[in-house]
Write a protein that holds these residues in place. Sequence first.
Motif, PDB file in Angstrom:
ATOM      1  N   GLY A  81       0.823  -1.210   0.000  1.00 54.78           N
ATOM      2  CA  GLY A  81       0.000   0.000   0.000  1.00 54.78           C
ATOM      3  C   GLY A  81       0.853   1.254   0.000  1.00 54.78           C
ATOM      4  N   LEU A  82       1.939   1.237   0.755  1.00 54.28           N
ATOM      5  CA  LEU A  82       2.851   2.384   0.769  1.00 54.28           C
ATOM      6  C   LEU A  82       3.594   2.504  -0.559  1.00 54.28           C
ATOM      7  N   ALA A  83       3.873   1.379  -1.200  1.00 54.60           N
ATOM      8  CA  ALA A  83       4.468   1.423  -2.541  1.00 54.60           C
ATOM      9  C   ALA A  83       3.498   2.068  -3.521  1.00 54.60           C
ATOM     10  N   SER A  84       2.226   1.733  -3.393  1.00 52.51           N
ATOM     11  CA  SER A  84       1.215   2.331  -4.259  1.00 52.51           C
ATOM     12  C   SER A  84       1.113   3.834  -4.022  1.00 52.51           C
ATOM     13  N   ASP A  85       1.274   4.243  -2.781  1.00 53.95           N
ATOM     14  CA  ASP A  85       1.279   5.675  -2.471  1.00 53.95           C
ATOM     15  C   ASP A  85       2.459   6.364  -3.161  1.00 53.95           C
ATOM     16  N   LEU A  86       3.577   5.675  -3.270  1.00 56.78           N
ATOM     17  CA  LEU A  86       4.712   6.227  -4.020  1.00 56.78           C
ATOM     18  C   LEU A  86       4.336   6.422  -5.488  1.00 56.78           C
ATOM     19  N   HIS A  87       3.607   5.470  -6.033  1.00 59.48           N
ATOM     20  CA  HIS A  87       3.178   5.574  -7.430  1.00 59.48           C
ATOM     21  C   HIS A  87       2.310   6.824  -7.616  1.00 59.48           C
ATOM     22  N   THR A  88       1.400   7.052  -6.698  1.00 56.28           N
ATOM     23  CA  THR A  88       0.565   8.255  -6.746  1.00 56.28           C
ATOM     24  C   THR A  88       1.429   9.503  -6.622  1.00 56.28           C
ATOM     25  N   ASN A  89       2.446   9.435  -5.780  1.00 55.85           N
ATOM     26  CA  ASN A  89       3.315  10.598  -5.580  1.00 55.85           C
ATOM     27  C   ASN A  89       4.035  11.005  -6.866  1.00 55.85           C
ATOM     28  N   TYR A  90       4.291  10.059  -7.727  1.00 56.86           N
ATOM     29  CA  TYR A  90       4.921  10.379  -9.009  1.00 56.86           C
ATOM     30  C   TYR A  90       4.083  11.397  -9.775  1.00 56.86           C
ATOM     31  N   TYR A  91       2.777  11.265  -9.695  1.00 54.98           N
ATOM     32  CA  TYR A  91       1.864  12.153 -10.424  1.00 54.98           C
ATOM     33  C   TYR A  91       1.463  13.381  -9.618  1.00 54.98           C
ATOM     34  N   ARG A 101      11.186   8.713   1.842  1.00 53.16           N
ATOM     35  CA  ARG A 101      12.213   7.868   2.459  1.00 53.16           C
ATOM     36  C   ARG A 101      11.566   6.741   3.283  1.00 53.16           C
ATOM     37  N   PHE A 102      10.557   7.090   4.080  1.00 49.57           N
ATOM     38  CA  PHE A 102       9.840   6.105   4.899  1.00 49.57           C
ATOM     39  C   PHE A 102       9.220   5.022   4.012  1.00 49.57           C
ATOM     40  N   ASN A 103       8.513   5.459   2.971  1.00 45.50           N
ATOM     41  CA  ASN A 103       7.846   4.495   2.089  1.00 45.50           C
ATOM     42  C   ASN A 103       8.859   3.622   1.364  1.00 45.50           C
ATOM     43  N   LEU A 104       9.972   4.196   0.928  1.00 43.93           N
ATOM     44  CA  LEU A 104      10.999   3.390   0.260  1.00 43.93           C
ATOM     45  C   LEU A 104      11.596   2.355   1.211  1.00 43.93           C
ATOM     46  N   ASP A 105      11.738   2.708   2.474  1.00 46.11           N
ATOM     47  CA  ASP A 105      12.217   1.718   3.447  1.00 46.11           C
ATOM     48  C   ASP A 105      11.247   0.541   3.548  1.00 46.11           C
ATOM     49  N   ARG A 106       9.943   0.830   3.490  1.00 48.43           N
ATOM     50  CA  ARG A 106       8.948  -0.241   3.543  1.00 48.43           C
ATOM     51  C   ARG A 106       8.958  -1.067   2.259  1.00 48.43           C
ATOM     52  N   VAL A 107       9.232  -0.423   1.141  1.00 49.87           N
ATOM     53  CA  VAL A 107       9.373  -1.167  -0.114  1.00 49.87           C
ATOM     54  C   VAL A 107      10.564  -2.106  -0.019  1.00 49.87           C
ATOM     55  N   ARG A 108      11.660  -1.654   0.577  1.00 50.03           N
ATOM     56  CA  ARG A 108      12.829  -2.530   0.747  1.00 50.03           C
ATOM     57  C   ARG A 108      12.462  -3.751   1.590  1.00 50.03           C
ATOM     58  N   GLN A 109      11.664  -3.555   2.622  1.00 50.00           N
ATOM     59  CA  GLN A 109      11.222  -4.680   3.444  1.00 50.00           C
ATOM     60  C   GLN A 109      10.359  -5.643   2.635  1.00 50.00           C
ATOM     61  N   LEU A 110       9.468  -5.088   1.845  1.00 50.03           N
ATOM     62  CA  LEU A 110       8.615  -5.910   0.971  1.00 50.03           C
ATOM     63  C   LEU A 110       9.470  -6.731   0.012  1.00 50.03           C
ATOM     64  N   VAL A 111      10.414  -6.077  -0.617  1.00 49.62           N
ATOM     65  CA  VAL A 111      11.293  -6.739  -1.580  1.00 49.62           C
ATOM     66  C   VAL A 111      12.095  -7.843  -0.900  1.00 49.62           C
ATOM     67  N   THR A 112      12.595  -7.566   0.289  1.00 51.14           N
ATOM     68  CA  THR A 112      13.361  -8.575   1.029  1.00 51.14           C
ATOM     69  C   THR A 112      12.499  -9.796   1.336  1.00 51.14           C
ATOM     70  N   SER A 113      11.270  -9.558   1.760  1.00 48.61           N
ATOM     71  CA  SER A 113      10.369 -10.678   2.068  1.00 48.61           C
ATOM     72  C   SER A 113      10.043 -11.501   0.828  1.00 48.61           C
ATOM     73  N   ILE A 114       9.714 -10.828  -0.248  1.00 50.54           N
ATOM     74  CA  ILE A 114       9.381 -11.552  -1.479  1.00 50.54           C
ATOM     75  C   ILE A 114      10.605 -12.248  -2.030  1.00 50.54           C
TER      76      ILE A 114
END
Length: 122
Positions: A81-91, A101-114
């Motif tokens: 969900g936070l990654a999706s918020d980053l996508h919205t932030n692009y626009y 920075r916070f959201n990217l840290d959560r994306v890193r956690q997501l990527v690590t888990s997957i």
Amino acid sequence: MRESARRYRDRGRKYLSQASVELDQGDFAQASEKGWGAAAQFVKAAAEERGWTHGRHNHLFGIVRQLAEEIDNEELRVQFGLASDLHTNYYEEHLDEEDVRFNLDRVRQLVTSIDSVLSNGA
């Protein structure tokens, strides 16, 4: 691992690396889009490994829900969900540096888990 899944994973790693560079350069919109891209690519890699459909944006949320159930980690849904918020932030550019920075840290956690799921062949 299927070659197509490996390509998605490799592309996701590249995007995550680029997100860090963009963030350091102060381009929060581009950092955001690369963070979203990294998350999406890893989700597609997991889907590809399982033979799940992933051709549409809305498929990705269902895939994350299934992965969260599979590995008993509901935090994946929050992280995506936070990654999706980053996508919205692009626009919209509604997030400041701290939020990106916070959201990217959560994306890193997501990527690590997957990535762990992919590496373990689960």
